[in-house]
Design a protein around this motif. Structure first.
Motif, PDB file in Angstrom:
ATOM      1  N   ALA A 114       0.835  -1.203   0.000  1.00  0.00           N
ATOM      2  CA  ALA A 114       0.000   0.000   0.000  1.00  0.00           C
ATOM      3  C   ALA A 114       0.870   1.253   0.000  1.00  0.00           C
ATOM      4  CB  ALA A 114      -0.911   0.016   1.222  1.00  0.00           C
ATOM      5  N   LEU A 152      -0.200  10.008  -5.799  1.00  0.00           N
ATOM      6  CA  LEU A 152      -1.011   8.835  -6.139  1.00  0.00           C
ATOM      7  C   LEU A 152      -0.857   8.411  -7.598  1.00  0.00           C
ATOM      8  CD1 LEU A 152      -4.320   9.778  -4.266  1.00  0.00           C
ATOM      9  CD2 LEU A 152      -2.717   7.969  -3.625  1.00  0.00           C
ATOM     10  N   HIS A 155       0.561   4.867  -9.010  1.00  0.00           N
ATOM     11  CA  HIS A 155       0.652   3.799  -8.004  1.00  0.00           C
ATOM     12  C   HIS A 155      -0.373   2.719  -8.299  1.00  0.00           C
ATOM     13  CE1 HIS A 155       1.165   1.706  -4.221  1.00  0.00           C
ATOM     14  NE2 HIS A 155      -0.139   1.771  -4.038  1.00  0.00           N
ATOM     15  N   ALA A 159      -4.143   2.226  -1.705  1.00  0.00           N
ATOM     16  CA  ALA A 159      -3.586   3.538  -1.367  1.00  0.00           C
ATOM     17  C   ALA A 159      -4.536   4.248  -0.418  1.00  0.00           C
ATOM     18  CB  ALA A 159      -3.355   4.381  -2.619  1.00  0.00           C
ATOM     19  N   VAL A 160      -3.961   5.046   0.479  1.00  0.00           N
ATOM     20  CA  VAL A 160      -4.762   5.805   1.429  1.00  0.00           C
ATOM     21  C   VAL A 160      -4.068   7.133   1.699  1.00  0.00           C
ATOM     22  CG1 VAL A 160      -3.660   4.724   3.432  1.00  0.00           C
ATOM     23  CG2 VAL A 160      -5.928   5.727   3.672  1.00  0.00           C
ATOM     24  N   CYS A 183      -8.602  11.620  -3.983  1.00  0.00           N
ATOM     25  CA  CYS A 183      -8.539  10.195  -3.658  1.00  0.00           C
ATOM     26  C   CYS A 183      -9.442   9.377  -4.582  1.00  0.00           C
ATOM     27  CB  CYS A 183      -8.948   9.977  -2.198  1.00  0.00           C
ATOM     28  SG  CYS A 183      -7.691  10.467  -1.002  1.00  0.00           S
ATOM     29  N   HIS A 186      -8.263   8.340  -7.939  1.00  0.00           N
ATOM     30  CA  HIS A 186      -7.238   7.294  -7.973  1.00  0.00           C
ATOM     31  C   HIS A 186      -7.669   6.031  -7.229  1.00  0.00           C
ATOM     32  CE1 HIS A 186      -4.994  10.983  -8.893  1.00  0.00           C
ATOM     33  NE2 HIS A 186      -4.132  10.210  -9.509  1.00  0.00           N
ATOM     34  N   ALA A 188      -8.375   5.700  -4.110  1.00  0.00           N
ATOM     35  CA  ALA A 188      -7.708   5.640  -2.808  1.00  0.00           C
ATOM     36  C   ALA A 188      -8.698   5.942  -1.685  1.00  0.00           C
ATOM     37  CB  ALA A 188      -6.551   6.632  -2.756  1.00  0.00           C
ATOM     38  N   ASP A 219     -15.675   5.658   1.138  1.00  0.00           N
ATOM     39  CA  ASP A 219     -14.213   5.691   1.017  1.00  0.00           C
ATOM     40  C   ASP A 219     -13.576   6.631   2.023  1.00  0.00           C
ATOM     41  OD1 ASP A 219     -15.242   7.981  -0.097  1.00  0.00           O
ATOM     42  OD2 ASP A 219     -14.137   7.848  -1.976  1.00  0.00           O
TER      43      ASP A 219
END
Length: 375
Positions: A114, A152, A155, A159-160, A183, A186, A188, A219
């Motif tokens: 991650a 991001l 990647h 992801a966060v 976010c 992407h 994330a 999310d």
């Protein structure tokens, strides 16, 4: 000699003016308090203290075990339900501290492979969560959605993004809606620490994510503390039920820690219900912060405009900040003193916390003392 390096470190701290000491406070003090995080003035409210005492009499002085063994009472479950509903989330999970909640959220949601993208101004608990997470952390510029997008880009894998909502040093608010949008572009997740937003921002104090219109999103995960606006102790993670279920099974600071003491859970629940009945407390805390800022800047002091209830006043150096805070205390005013390494920009400052129960006369007194004792 064992631990001989400690003496060397102590001398370096002394030379830099960075020695910290404990100062036990009495139960009653004549000092005007602008140092605590009791934003709504609820820590000593009769309803809150009585519920703490009642919970201790009913459930005992401690939780007696981890949450998965004997440490979950009906009171904990009640607090989780009401916290989630108040803040606009599907579920909640209560921890023994806000620090433990942040460690849990970051480490459990950043597995091997991650990417964790962390704001440069984040609180130490989020930073420690990033250090303990099995993913890779990238620190990006403060309050910068474009920097988040750049991190991001490209990647592959989980992801966060991790950020405070209200940053504890200067009290500035993150651009939450823009961070959430970046976010989502992407795929994330977004983890937000709303320790300084709950009880101050949002409709009736429902928090910064609620104010930004992202509370309850599938999310978005939010952590809160029960030790600031709710006047108690402990923390919680709020989010989708499947995320909360994952934390129950994967978060080490939940699985291996003793549950929150029933007295703290009872106090927090009482404070939450009181805030529901008196939503004007949230608006008043923010109003006091704005008035403090206006009066301080009018007096020629360099104060950062507050977005919530934290007001920061810049000091020339760490040594002068310590002396300034001490002089304020001698004059009857308790203020926070932030200096390296607690401040990410290296600038020392007095940190004032606005409280909903401060009177106009108390605000005027605080500003006068700070002005008269300035270096």
């Amino acid at each position: 000699m064992a631990f001989g390096w400690i003496d060397e470190q102590a001398e370096l701290r002394r030379r830099a003016g960075l020695v910290r000491t404990l100062r036990p406070r009495p139960a009653a003090t004549p000092l005007l308090d602008l140092a605590s995080n009791d934003y709504l003035g609820l820590a000593r409210h009769p309803e809150v203290t009585e519920e703490a005492a009642r919970a201790a009499r009913t459930w005992g002085g401690g939780a007696t075990g981890s949450r998965l063994v004997t440490g979950t009472t009906e009171l904990h479950a009640e607090l989780e339900r009401e916290l989630a509903e108040f803040c606009g989330f599907e579920a909640a999970l209560v921890f023994s501290s806000g620090y433990a909640a942040n460690l849990a959220a970051v480490t459990a949601l950043a597995p091997h492979g991650a990417l964790v993208v962390s704001d440069a101004g984040n609180h130490a608990s989020l930073i420690d969560g990033c250090r303990l997470a099995r993913g890779t952390t990238q620190v990006v510029a403060h309050r910068d959605p474009d920097a988040l997008r750049k991190a991001l880009d490209g990647h592959e894998g989980p992801a966060v993004a991790v950020s405070d909502t209200v940053f504890s040093v200067d009290g500035d608010v993150a651009p939450l809606a823009a961070l959430a949008e970046a976010c989502r572009e992407h795929g994330a997740g977004l983890v937000l620490d709303d320790a300084h937003g709950l009880g101050v921002l949002g409709d009736g104090g429902r928090g910064a994510p609620h104010a930004a219109g992202i509370a309850g999103a599938d999310d978005v995960v939010v952590t809160v503390t029960l030790s600031k606006s709710l006047g108690s102790q402990g923390g919680a993670v709020l989010g989708p039920a499947r995320v909360i279920g994952h934390l129950v099974n994967a978060a080490r600071t939940f699985i291996f820690d003793t549950g929150l003491a029933p007295a703290a859970a009872g106090a927090a629940l009482a404070a939450l219900r009181l805030l529901r009945r008196e939503p004007g407390r949230a608006a008043r805390a923010a109003e006091v912060a704005r008035e403090l800022h206006a009066r301080l800047t009018a007096a020629g002091l360099e104060a950062v405009r507050p977005d919530a209830a934290v007001v920061s006043v810049r000091a020339p150096s760490p040594e002068q900040a310590v002396r300034w805070a001490a002089d304020c205390r001698t004059a009857g005013l308790s203020v926070g003193c932030f200096r390296p390494p607690s401040v990410p920009d290296g600038i020392s400052r007095l940190r004032l916390t606005a409280r909903a129960d401060l009177s106009g006369a108390e605000i005027e007194r605080a500003v006068r003392v700070i002005g008269e004792t300035r270096p």
